[in-house]
Design a protein around this motif. Structure first.
Motif, PDB file in Angstrom:
ATOM      1  N   GLY A  23      34.001  35.713  32.036  1.00 43.96           N
ATOM      2  CA  GLY A  23      34.968  34.703  31.638  1.00 43.96           C
ATOM      3  C   GLY A  23      36.363  35.257  31.482  1.00 43.96           C
ATOM      4  O   GLY A  23      36.588  36.466  31.618  1.00 43.96           O
ATOM      5  N   MET A  24      37.280  34.334  31.221  1.00 36.89           N
ATOM      6  CA  MET A  24      38.700  34.673  31.137  1.00 36.89           C
ATOM      7  C   MET A  24      39.320  33.955  29.941  1.00 36.89           C
ATOM      8  O   MET A  24      39.004  32.801  29.666  1.00 36.89           O
ATOM      9  N   ILE A  25      40.212  34.662  29.272  1.00 41.39           N
ATOM     10  CA  ILE A  25      41.079  34.052  28.268  1.00 41.39           C
ATOM     11  C   ILE A  25      42.452  33.940  28.925  1.00 41.39           C
ATOM     12  O   ILE A  25      42.922  34.888  29.560  1.00 41.39           O
ATOM     13  N   ILE A  26      43.091  32.796  28.762  1.00 36.23           N
ATOM     14  CA  ILE A  26      44.358  32.544  29.447  1.00 36.23           C
ATOM     15  C   ILE A  26      45.488  32.425  28.446  1.00 36.23           C
ATOM     16  O   ILE A  26      45.358  31.772  27.419  1.00 36.23           O
ATOM     17  N   GLU A  27      46.599  33.067  28.799  1.00 30.10           N
ATOM     18  CA  GLU A  27      47.871  32.852  28.102  1.00 30.10           C
ATOM     19  C   GLU A  27      48.818  32.240  29.117  1.00 30.10           C
ATOM     20  O   GLU A  27      49.009  32.801  30.196  1.00 30.10           O
ATOM     21  N   GLN A  28      49.399  31.108  28.769  1.00 29.48           N
ATOM     22  CA  GLN A  28      50.347  30.457  29.673  1.00 29.48           C
ATOM     23  C   GLN A  28      51.734  30.456  29.059  1.00 29.48           C
ATOM     24  O   GLN A  28      51.900  30.080  27.897  1.00 29.48           O
ATOM     25  N   LYS A  29      52.701  30.894  29.844  1.00 28.84           N
ATOM     26  CA  LYS A  29      54.108  30.837  29.449  1.00 28.84           C
ATOM     27  C   LYS A  29      54.849  30.189  30.614  1.00 28.84           C
ATOM     28  O   LYS A  29      55.085  30.840  31.632  1.00 28.84           O
ATOM     29  N   GLY A  30      55.151  28.909  30.459  1.00 26.91           N
ATOM     30  CA  GLY A  30      55.811  28.172  31.542  1.00 26.91           C
ATOM     31  C   GLY A  30      54.917  28.115  32.759  1.00 26.91           C
ATOM     32  O   GLY A  30      53.779  27.655  32.679  1.00 26.91           O
ATOM     33  N   ASN A  31      55.404  28.638  33.876  1.00 25.40           N
ATOM     34  CA  ASN A  31      54.642  28.593  35.118  1.00 25.40           C
ATOM     35  C   ASN A  31      53.901  29.908  35.399  1.00 25.40           C
ATOM     36  O   ASN A  31      53.444  30.140  36.512  1.00 25.40           O
ATOM     37  N   ILE A  32      53.766  30.756  34.375  1.00 26.23           N
ATOM     38  CA  ILE A  32      53.039  32.023  34.516  1.00 26.23           C
ATOM     39  C   ILE A  32      51.750  31.949  33.702  1.00 26.23           C
ATOM     40  O   ILE A  32      51.766  31.635  32.509  1.00 26.23           O
ATOM     41  N   TYR A  33      50.643  32.257  34.366  1.00 25.33           N
ATOM     42  CA  TYR A  33      49.314  32.255  33.750  1.00 25.33           C
ATOM     43  C   TYR A  33      48.804  33.689  33.749  1.00 25.33           C
ATOM     44  O   TYR A  33      48.659  34.299  34.805  1.00 25.33           O
ATOM     45  N   ARG A  34      48.548  34.233  32.549  1.00 27.53           N
ATOM     46  CA  ARG A  34      47.988  35.587  32.441  1.00 27.53           C
ATOM     47  C   ARG A  34      46.522  35.445  32.041  1.00 27.53           C
ATOM     48  O   ARG A  34      46.191  34.771  31.061  1.00 27.53           O
ATOM     49  N   TYR A  35      45.664  36.120  32.801  1.00 24.51           N
ATOM     50  CA  TYR A  35      44.221  36.046  32.618  1.00 24.51           C
ATOM     51  C   TYR A  35      43.686  37.381  32.116  1.00 24.51           C
ATOM     52  O   TYR A  35      43.939  38.419  32.730  1.00 24.51           O
ATOM     53  N   TYR A  36      42.953  37.334  31.007  1.00 25.03           N
ATOM     54  CA  TYR A  36      42.285  38.491  30.423  1.00 25.03           C
ATOM     55  C   TYR A  36      40.792  38.282  30.669  1.00 25.03           C
ATOM     56  O   TYR A  36      40.205  37.328  30.147  1.00 25.03           O
ATOM     57  N   CYS A  37      40.197  39.163  31.461  1.00 21.64           N
ATOM     58  CA  CYS A  37      38.847  38.917  31.982  1.00 21.64           C
ATOM     59  C   CYS A  37      37.782  39.836  31.394  1.00 21.64           C
ATOM     60  O   CYS A  37      38.051  40.990  31.085  1.00 21.64           O
ATOM     61  N   ASN A  38      36.584  39.296  31.310  1.00 18.87           N
ATOM     62  CA  ASN A  38      35.386  40.069  31.030  1.00 18.87           C
ATOM     63  C   ASN A  38      34.461  39.924  32.222  1.00 18.87           C
ATOM     64  O   ASN A  38      34.284  38.825  32.743  1.00 18.87           O
ATOM     65  N   ASP A  39      33.876  41.047  32.645  1.00 20.40           N
ATOM     66  CA  ASP A  39      32.948  40.957  33.764  1.00 20.40           C
ATOM     67  C   ASP A  39      31.534  40.644  33.288  1.00 20.40           C
ATOM     68  O   ASP A  39      30.935  39.664  33.694  1.00 20.40           O
ATOM     69  N   THR A  40      31.002  41.446  32.390  1.00 17.11           N
ATOM     70  CA  THR A  40      29.650  41.219  31.893  1.00 17.11           C
ATOM     71  C   THR A  40      29.493  41.892  30.528  1.00 17.11           C
ATOM     72  O   THR A  40      30.208  42.838  30.228  1.00 17.11           O
ATOM     73  N   GLY A  41      28.599  41.393  29.721  1.00 17.94           N
ATOM     74  CA  GLY A  41      28.358  41.952  28.398  1.00 17.94           C
ATOM     75  C   GLY A  41      29.131  41.220  27.318  1.00 17.94           C
ATOM     76  O   GLY A  41      30.298  40.909  27.480  1.00 17.94           O
ATOM     77  N   LYS A  42      28.448  40.931  26.217  1.00 15.50           N
ATOM     78  CA  LYS A  42      29.060  40.129  25.156  1.00 15.50           C
ATOM     79  C   LYS A  42      30.097  40.902  24.332  1.00 15.50           C
ATOM     80  O   LYS A  42      31.071  40.321  23.886  1.00 15.50           O
ATOM     81  N   ASN A  43      29.897  42.185  24.128  1.00 19.42           N
ATOM     82  CA  ASN A  43      30.840  42.984  23.334  1.00 19.42           C
ATOM     83  C   ASN A  43      32.011  43.377  24.226  1.00 19.42           C
ATOM     84  O   ASN A  43      31.894  44.275  25.056  1.00 19.42           O
ATOM     85  N   THR A  44      33.133  42.709  24.054  1.00 17.61           N
ATOM     86  CA  THR A  44      34.243  42.893  24.969  1.00 17.61           C
ATOM     87  C   THR A  44      35.579  42.657  24.288  1.00 17.61           C
ATOM     88  O   THR A  44      35.656  41.956  23.282  1.00 17.61           O
ATOM     89  N   ASP A  45      36.621  43.218  24.883  1.00 19.30           N
ATOM     90  CA  ASP A  45      37.989  42.956  24.472  1.00 19.30           C
ATOM     91  C   ASP A  45      38.713  42.098  25.510  1.00 19.30           C
ATOM     92  O   ASP A  45      39.924  41.928  25.426  1.00 19.30           O
TER      93      ASP A  45
END
Length: 155
Positions: A122-144
């Motif tokens: 999954g991904m956590i998204i930060e949006q600032k105007g027309n820029i989308y920054r995605y912070y991704c996890n590939d696998t495993g529940k313990n993640t940053d």
């Protein structure tokens, strides 16, 4: 026998509800609204994983194409270790939807396998105007959510 996907796939975000202890929305499959002729810039920011990291970007709904570096197609797998750190994509879409999600490749019993959309992807998204920054996890529940960080800027 193959199963028909729901009509809304590729038209709206899907979420990963397996991270019940995280107070942010975890997106499995992002859908951005784009203009019929949209340019965008993709930037790979960082990687923190033993797995190979990338993104899938596609026109999954309606008619349309993506073009980057002289290559045209409906969908691209863009790997962080093969792509420039920053590049542009030209999109054409009659429906105005662009699908995006993180992908990864890992060694499974000596064979490199591409994966995505897993139980703890999954991904956590930060949006600032027309820029989308995605912070991704590939696998495993313990993640940053730092396995892959990338941006999409709508130009």
């Amino acid at each position: 026998m193959s199963q028909k996907l729901p009509d809304w796939i590729g038209k709206r975000r899907t979420y990963n509800r397996n991270f019940g202890d995280i107070d942010k929305e975890i997106i499995k499959w992002e859908v951005l609204s784009i203009d019929s002729k949209q340019r965008l810039k993709v930037s790979f920011i960082s990687v923190n994983s033993e797995n190979r990291q990338g993104i899938r970007i596609a026109i999954d709904v309606g008619k349309g194409m993506l073009t980057t570096n002289g290559v045209t197609g409906r969908a691209f797998e863009l790997w962080e270790d093969e792509c420039p750190k920053e590049f542009e994509i030209e999109c054409s879409s009659d429906e105005g939807y662009l699908s995006v999600y993180n992908i990864f490749e890992r060694n499974e019993q000596g064979i490199m396998r591409r994966n995505s959309q897993m139980a703890y992807s999954g991904m956590i998204i930060e949006q600032k105007g027309n820029i989308y920054r995605y912070y991704c996890n590939d696998t495993g529940k313990n993640t940053d959510f730092d396995k892959l960080v990338f941006e999409i800027e709508l130009l």
